[in-house]
Scaffold this motif. Structure first.
Motif, PDB file in Angstrom:
ATOM      1  N   ALA A   4      -1.802   7.041  -0.055  1.00 54.90           N
ATOM      2  CA  ALA A   4      -2.030   5.712   0.483  1.00 54.90           C
ATOM      3  C   ALA A   4      -3.442   5.555   1.017  1.00 54.90           C
ATOM      4  CB  ALA A   4      -1.005   5.418   1.588  1.00 54.90           C
ATOM      5  N   GLY A  24       0.793  -1.214   0.000  1.00 55.62           N
ATOM      6  CA  GLY A  24       0.000   0.000   0.000  1.00 55.62           C
ATOM      7  C   GLY A  24       0.825   1.263   0.000  1.00 55.62           C
ATOM      8  N   ALA A  26      -6.082   2.738  -0.257  1.00 53.83           N
ATOM      9  CA  ALA A  26      -6.519   1.690   0.655  1.00 53.83           C
ATOM     10  C   ALA A  26      -8.026   1.702   0.904  1.00 53.83           C
ATOM     11  CB  ALA A  26      -5.783   1.842   2.002  1.00 53.83           C
TER      12      ALA A  26
END
Length: 223
Positions: A217, A161, A221
């Protein structure tokens, strides 16, 4: 010459023929590193000059190598091998660190290894260029190995990630070109910067490739 001279056999001075041959090969490579990397260069070196620098005979040269090109090819692989070992060792120690710190550790180790001896830069970035189709194939194959290394680490960063998923092959090839060019120019004195600053710039470029503008990120995610 139709082929190599016959290899000596038996023990002498407590060493086997293979051990003596390996030592002579190393001496020829050491002499090649000096003459190709710091002296007149590959194209201006003769077998006789290389043999003299190694403290050996031309007959012993042809027991170890067929041509001077074989010496250059071996040196090119050796220099790249040293750099790869340094990069992999740094990566192993930094494996659990965040992406930026991992990249910094790896490229600092690589750059420090390559630039620790100016002869290495000349061998791998200058002398190898344009010698023959065979060495060009070797050079590109070795570059492809570095591209695969970058792509592999990029894929690992995506899985954690830490990076945006995409095909990194073209970007990795362009990045390796930047690495080679910048380190060569820095070593030649054309870039007014410290090695730390050079590494920082390379890491910034790599992170931009892995994390393009607009990506973060948290967004990646999100479900």
């Amino acid at each position: 010459m139709a082929g190599r001279l016959r290899q000596p056999t038996g023990r002498y001075g407590g060493r086997t023929a293979e051990e003596r041959q390996e030592e002579r090969r190393r001496r020829f490579l050491d002499a090649g590193l000096e003459l190709f990397g710091a002296g007149p260069g590959y194209r201006s070196t003769t077998v006789a000059a290389l043999s003299e620098a190694a403290g050996l005979s031309t007959r012993q040269f042809y027991e170890a190598f067929r041509t001077l090109e074989d010496v250059l090819a071996a040196l090119h692989l050796q220099v790249n091998g040293w750099a790869e070992e340094a990069a992999l060792a740094a990566l192993a120690e930094a494996r659990e660190l965040p992406l930026a710190e991992r990249a910094t550790a790896v490229f600092h180790a690589y750059a420090a290894n390559v630039t620790s001896d100016p002869r290495r830069i000349r061998i791998t970035f200058v002398e190898i260029i344009g010698v023959s189709a065979r060495l060009e194939e070797q050079r590109l194959a070795r570059r492809a190995r570095w591209v695969e290394f970058i792509c592999g680490e990029a894929a690992a960063a995506v899985a954690r990630g830490e990076a945006a998923p995409r095909d990194f092959r073209v970007a990795a090839a362009a990045f390796i070109g930047s690495v080679n060019g910048l380190l060569h120019d820095w070593n030649a004195g054309w870039v007014d910067a410290t090695l730390e600053e050079v590494v920082e710039e390379l890491v910034r470029q790599l992170l931009w490739i892995l994390r393009p503008a607009g990506w973060c990120a948290d967004v990646a995610a999100s479900p």
